[in-house]
Scaffold this motif. Structure first.
Motif, mmCIF file in Angstrom:
data_model
loop_
_atom_site.group_PDB
_atom_site.id
_atom_site.type_symbol
_atom_site.label_atom_id
_atom_site.label_comp_id
_atom_site.label_asym_id
_atom_site.label_seq_id
_atom_site.Cartn_x
_atom_site.Cartn_y
_atom_site.Cartn_z
ATOM 1 N N ARG A 38 -58.676 -50.586 -11.994
ATOM 2 C CA ARG A 38 -60.125 -50.438 -11.838
ATOM 3 C C ARG A 38 -60.447 -50.014 -10.418
ATOM 4 O O ARG A 38 -59.684 -50.271 -9.487
ATOM 5 N N GLN A 39 -61.594 -49.370 -10.298
ATOM 6 C CA GLN A 39 -62.057 -48.942 -8.983
ATOM 7 C C GLN A 39 -63.547 -49.197 -8.882
ATOM 8 O O GLN A 39 -64.336 -48.618 -9.635
ATOM 9 N N ALA A 40 -63.913 -50.078 -7.952
ATOM 10 C CA ALA A 40 -65.311 -50.381 -7.686
ATOM 11 C C ALA A 40 -65.834 -49.410 -6.621
ATOM 12 O O ALA A 40 -65.048 -48.855 -5.844
ATOM 13 N N LYS A 43 -64.381 -48.939 -2.925
ATOM 14 C CA LYS A 43 -63.123 -49.670 -2.834
ATOM 15 C C LYS A 43 -61.976 -48.837 -3.396
ATOM 16 O O LYS A 43 -62.187 -47.873 -4.136
ATOM 17 N N GLU A 88 -68.475 -59.073 -9.909
ATOM 18 C CA GLU A 88 -67.404 -58.418 -9.135
ATOM 19 C C GLU A 88 -66.391 -57.692 -10.020
ATOM 20 O O GLU A 88 -65.500 -57.010 -9.510
ATOM 21 N N ASP A 89 -66.499 -57.830 -11.329
ATOM 22 C CA ASP A 89 -65.657 -57.056 -12.248
ATOM 23 C C ASP A 89 -66.230 -55.657 -12.475
ATOM 24 O O ASP A 89 -65.588 -54.825 -13.130
ATOM 25 N N THR A 90 -67.414 -55.402 -11.967
ATOM 26 C CA THR A 90 -68.026 -54.083 -12.113
ATOM 27 C C THR A 90 -67.163 -53.008 -11.463
ATOM 28 O O THR A 90 -66.803 -53.118 -10.293
ATOM 29 N N ALA A 91 -66.809 -51.991 -12.257
ATOM 30 C CA ALA A 91 -65.912 -50.934 -11.782
ATOM 31 C C ALA A 91 -65.733 -49.903 -12.880
ATOM 32 O O ALA A 91 -66.124 -50.124 -14.036
ATOM 33 N N TYR A 93 -62.914 -48.523 -15.127
ATOM 34 C CA TYR A 93 -61.614 -49.005 -15.583
ATOM 35 C C TYR A 93 -60.805 -47.833 -16.128
ATOM 36 O O TYR A 93 -61.287 -47.072 -16.978
ATOM 37 N N GLN A 116 -66.799 -46.905 -17.588
ATOM 38 C CA GLN A 116 -67.575 -47.742 -16.677
ATOM 39 C C GLN A 116 -67.848 -49.109 -17.293
ATOM 40 O O GLN A 116 -68.296 -49.203 -18.449
ATOM 41 N N THR A 118 -70.109 -52.462 -16.231
ATOM 42 C CA THR A 118 -71.104 -52.989 -15.304
ATOM 43 C C THR A 118 -71.500 -54.385 -15.749
ATOM 44 O O THR A 118 -71.899 -54.583 -16.905
#
Length: 121
Positions: A38-40, A43, A88-91, A93, A116, A118
């Protein structure tokens, strides 16, 4: 050539659940390790979970106990059940695959386009 297509992302409230799917084509899926990254925003992309072709599973500490990875070789599909989701799992995937269960957790050869997720607070 390997193709990976993710689905199942969306918007969910904190504490909710989602199930991601990744359909693979083009190679002998059953002998490949599969994984999720995953990429937020702002980050770097990070490892989330992986499953070897012998069904050994691996998880990052941040998702252990909340996410479950699985695969169905007959359907060339990998899943990730995500429970107790946090903001904080928002990213985005990403699904990934590689013949090596070590390499799939670090620098896999093949990637999907991403889906995505969210999580609202």
């Amino acid at each position: 050539q390997v193709q990976l297509v993710e689905s199942g992302g969306g918007l969910v409230q904190a504490g909710g659940s989602l199930r991601l799917s990744c359909v693979a084509s083009g190679r002998t899926f059953s002998r490949y390790a599969m994984g999720w990254f995953r990429q937020a925003p702002g980050k770097e992309r990070e490892f989330v979970a992986a499953i070897s072709w012998t069904y050994t599973t691996y998880y990052s500490d941040s998702v252990k106990g909340r996410f479950t990875i699985s695969r169905d070789n007959a359907k060339n599909t990998m899943y990730m059940q995500m429970n107790s989701l946090k903001p904080e799992d928002t990213a985005v995937y990403y699904c990934a695959t590689d013949p090596s269960s070590l390499k799939v957790r670090r620098v896999p050869d093949y990637w999907g386009q991403g889906t995505q997720v969210t999580v609202s607070s």
